[in-house]
Design an enzyme around this catalytic site. Structure first.
Site, mmCIF file in Angstrom:
data_model
loop_
_atom_site.group_PDB
_atom_site.id
_atom_site.type_symbol
_atom_site.label_atom_id
_atom_site.label_comp_id
_atom_site.label_asym_id
_atom_site.label_seq_id
_atom_site.Cartn_x
_atom_site.Cartn_y
_atom_site.Cartn_z
ATOM 1 N N VAL A 65 0.812 -1.232 0.000
ATOM 2 C CA VAL A 65 0.000 0.000 0.000
ATOM 3 C C VAL A 65 0.838 1.271 0.000
ATOM 4 O O VAL A 65 0.323 2.347 -0.282
ATOM 5 C CB VAL A 65 -0.984 0.057 1.202
ATOM 6 C CG1 VAL A 65 -2.080 -0.982 1.082
ATOM 7 C CG2 VAL A 65 -0.262 -0.019 2.544
ATOM 8 N N ASN A 91 -7.692 -0.780 4.926
ATOM 9 C CA ASN A 91 -7.513 -1.515 6.182
ATOM 10 C C ASN A 91 -6.052 -1.808 6.525
ATOM 11 O O ASN A 91 -5.703 -1.864 7.705
ATOM 12 C CB ASN A 91 -8.292 -2.841 6.087
ATOM 13 C CG ASN A 91 -7.844 -3.833 7.128
ATOM 14 O OD1 ASN A 91 -8.209 -3.746 8.292
ATOM 15 N ND2 ASN A 91 -7.020 -4.803 6.723
ATOM 16 N N TYR A 158 1.913 5.348 16.051
ATOM 17 C CA TYR A 158 0.644 4.687 15.701
ATOM 18 C C TYR A 158 -0.519 5.656 15.933
ATOM 19 O O TYR A 158 -1.388 5.821 15.077
ATOM 20 C CB TYR A 158 0.486 3.424 16.548
ATOM 21 C CG TYR A 158 -0.731 2.588 16.197
ATOM 22 C CD1 TYR A 158 -0.729 1.787 15.051
ATOM 23 C CD2 TYR A 158 -1.871 2.581 16.992
ATOM 24 C CE1 TYR A 158 -1.833 1.012 14.722
ATOM 25 C CE2 TYR A 158 -2.973 1.807 16.665
ATOM 26 C CZ TYR A 158 -2.954 1.013 15.534
ATOM 27 O OH TYR A 158 -4.050 0.250 15.197
ATOM 28 N N VAL A 191 -8.788 -6.241 18.838
ATOM 29 C CA VAL A 191 -9.363 -7.292 17.994
ATOM 30 C C VAL A 191 -8.297 -8.380 17.869
ATOM 31 O O VAL A 191 -7.102 -8.080 17.731
ATOM 32 C CB VAL A 191 -9.722 -6.745 16.590
ATOM 33 C CG1 VAL A 191 -10.377 -7.844 15.748
ATOM 34 C CG2 VAL A 191 -10.644 -5.532 16.701
ATOM 35 N N THR A 193 -6.070 -10.400 16.322
ATOM 36 C CA THR A 193 -5.382 -10.546 15.026
ATOM 37 C C THR A 193 -3.875 -10.679 15.300
ATOM 38 O O THR A 193 -3.457 -10.733 16.461
ATOM 39 C CB THR A 193 -5.600 -9.297 14.142
ATOM 40 O OG1 THR A 193 -4.877 -8.211 14.728
ATOM 41 C CG2 THR A 193 -7.068 -8.940 14.007
HETATM 42 N N1 LIG Z 1 -6.140 -5.753 16.022
HETATM 43 C C1 LIG Z 1 -6.474 -4.696 16.722
HETATM 44 O O1 LIG Z 1 -6.612 -4.762 17.954
HETATM 45 C C2 LIG Z 1 -6.735 -3.375 16.021
HETATM 46 C C3 LIG Z 1 -7.356 -2.365 16.743
HETATM 47 C C4 LIG Z 1 -7.603 -1.144 16.118
HETATM 48 C C5 LIG Z 1 -7.273 -0.961 14.797
HETATM 49 N N2 LIG Z 1 -6.658 -1.966 14.109
HETATM 50 C C6 LIG Z 1 -6.330 -1.706 12.691
HETATM 51 O O2 LIG Z 1 -6.911 -2.706 11.871
HETATM 52 C C7 LIG Z 1 -6.176 -2.798 10.651
HETATM 53 C C8 LIG Z 1 -5.911 -4.252 10.344
HETATM 54 O O3 LIG Z 1 -5.029 -4.786 11.318
HETATM 55 P P1 LIG Z 1 -5.220 -6.238 11.951
HETATM 56 O O4 LIG Z 1 -5.416 -6.054 13.392
HETATM 57 O O5 LIG Z 1 -6.188 -7.029 11.178
HETATM 58 O O6 LIG Z 1 -3.729 -6.789 11.791
HETATM 59 P P2 LIG Z 1 -3.117 -7.925 10.865
HETATM 60 O O7 LIG Z 1 -1.661 -7.823 11.053
HETATM 61 O O8 LIG Z 1 -3.809 -9.223 11.116
HETATM 62 O O9 LIG Z 1 -3.547 -7.480 9.390
HETATM 63 C C9 LIG Z 1 -2.878 -6.475 8.665
HETATM 64 C C10 LIG Z 1 -2.850 -6.909 7.210
HETATM 65 O O10 LIG Z 1 -2.203 -5.858 6.461
HETATM 66 C C11 LIG Z 1 -1.222 -6.449 5.618
HETATM 67 N N3 LIG Z 1 -0.171 -5.461 5.360
HETATM 68 C C12 LIG Z 1 0.764 -4.982 6.221
HETATM 69 N N4 LIG Z 1 1.562 -4.089 5.602
HETATM 70 C C13 LIG Z 1 1.112 -3.990 4.334
HETATM 71 C C14 LIG Z 1 1.520 -3.227 3.207
HETATM 72 N N5 LIG Z 1 2.568 -2.380 3.271
HETATM 73 N N6 LIG Z 1 0.829 -3.356 2.057
HETATM 74 C C15 LIG Z 1 -0.225 -4.216 1.959
HETATM 75 N N7 LIG Z 1 -0.640 -4.978 2.988
HETATM 76 C C16 LIG Z 1 0.009 -4.859 4.167
HETATM 77 C C17 LIG Z 1 -0.722 -7.679 6.371
HETATM 78 O O11 LIG Z 1 -0.106 -8.623 5.537
HETATM 79 C C18 LIG Z 1 -2.036 -8.174 7.002
HETATM 80 O O12 LIG Z 1 -2.730 -9.071 6.146
HETATM 81 C C19 LIG Z 1 -4.922 -1.946 10.851
HETATM 82 O O13 LIG Z 1 -5.091 -0.706 10.183
HETATM 83 C C20 LIG Z 1 -4.850 -1.754 12.351
HETATM 84 O O14 LIG Z 1 -4.178 -0.586 12.712
HETATM 85 C C21 LIG Z 1 -6.387 -3.168 14.677
#
Ligand SMILES: NC(=O)c1ccc[n+]([C@@H]2O[C@H](COP(=O)([O-])OP(=O)(O)OC[C@H]3O[C@@H](n4cnc5c(N)ncnc54)[C@H](O)[C@@H]3O)[C@@H](O)[C@H]2O)c1
Length: 296
Positions: A65, A91, A158, A191, A193
């Site tokens: 991305v 995302n 972050y 969440v 993950t």
């Molecule tokens: N898990 C939580 O508690 C939580 C809470 C609030 C917000 N978020 C947000 O949710 C979103 C998804 O995160 P998640 O928790 O599912 O984590 P995750 O690590 O499971 O998923 C992130 C995904 O993004 C992909 N990714 C990472 N860098 C990338 C890049 N440069 N280009 C393309 N793809 C890329 C990864 O391969 C992965 O599939 C993020 O923006 C994160 O900040 C997560």
């Protein structure tokens, strides 16, 4: 038939397990064609198999991305396969390495800013013009975080990106409404993950000294964080919640109502600060006119 059926959604970071995949699957179940972009090809393959087993039309594209040209290439492939793009879910995101102001070095900052902020900007810059080309409803869903609502200590980088994503969403919400594009911003707390292992996708040359084993405290911080994340919501539930909230045309999408009191505390502190400014004789000459710019 629902409003999503037959339309096409692009989800960045939609690999087979996280929030992106949860949203992709939930939208796919609504009848949407799904385009998944992710840096991790293995996860994309797993995701494609899972979605195809659910009877969902899916296209996967390996991409980073942070590279604008790779967004364009994804868009071209999506249009070739499905004709139009209706929904973008920005995302893809990474967790920052926990650290104080002094500990967070330039490499840490750049990586988080590039993925979490520039990734969202590039995705939106690429997809919005394509949504404007057709006269059907469009959607942009930006995945921010509860960190976009409350600053998180030792997560300055972050937090900065997630506050920015909330701000951009508010800006685009007003700007894109006349173009029939609805903007939402998802602000989850924890969440379940692999966000805590975000470094898995990080090129070695941009790893900081601390990450390469130069700071033992990182390991214990990561262990603590993992426990909290393991108690988090499931990505599937978050996906279903996004379908519900987007269907209700919500700008702010919350998944953790228990954080309401924490966010309200911040609002109260801001309101109290305004009250003090109102009392200040230094500011008695400030006029009301320019407020209209913000009050749309
Ligand atoms: N898990 C939580 O508690 C939580 C809470 C609030 C917000 N978020 C947000 O949710 C979103 C998804 O995160 P998640 O928790 O599912 O984590 P995750 O690590 O499971 O998923 C992130 C995904 O993004 C992909 N990714 C990472 N860098 C990338 C890049 N440069 N280009 C393309 N793809 C890329 C990864 O391969 C992965 O599939 C993020 O923006 C994160 O900040 C997560």
């Amino acid at each position: 038939m629902n409003q999503f059926s037959g339309k096409t959604v692009v989800v960045s970071g939609g690999g087979a397990e996280g929030i992106g995949f949860g949203i992709a699957r939930a939208m796919g179940k609504q009848g949407m064609n799904v385009v998944l972009g992710d840096i991790d090809n293995k996860q994309l393959d797993i995701a494609r198999t899972k979605l195809e087993n659910d009877g969902i039309e899916v296209l996967t594209v390996q991409m980073d991305v942070t590279q604008l040209a790779q967004w364009q290439s994804l868009a071209d492939k999506a249009i070739t396969r499905f004709g139009q793009i209706h929904m973008l879910v920005n995302n893809a995101g990474v967790g920052s390495i926990p650290g104080t102001v002094e500990q967070t070095d330039d490499k840490d900052w750049r990586w988080v800013l590039d993925v979490n902020l520039m990734g969202v900007i590039y995705g939106t810059q690429t997809m919005v013009p394509l949504m404007k080309q057709h006269d059907e409803q469009g959607w942009v869903i930006n995945v921010a975080s509860m960190a976009g609502m409350i600053g998180v200590p030792t997560a300055g980088a972050y937090t900065a990106t997630k506050v920015a994503v909330v701000g951009m969403s508010e800006s685009w919400y007003v700007e894109l409404k006349p173009h029939n594009i609805q903007v939402s911003v998802l602000c989850p707390a924890f969440v379940k993950t692999r966000i805590n292992l975000s470094g898995r996708n990080k090129p070695d040359e941009i790893k900081s000294h601390r990450e390469k084993g130069g700071d033992a405290s990182l390991l214990s911080a990561a262990k603590h964080m993992q426990k909290v994340i393991d108690n988090g919501l499931s990505p599937e539930l978050v996906g279903e919640r996004v379908v519900e909230a987007v269907g209700n045309k919500e700008l702010y999408i919350f998944t953790h109502p228990n954080y309401r009191k924490v966010v309200n505390k911040r609002f109260q502190a801001i309101d109290d600060a305004f009250a003090r400014a109102e009392q200040s004789e230094l500011l008695s000459s400030v006029l009301d006119e320019d407020v209209a710019l913000y009050a749309k």
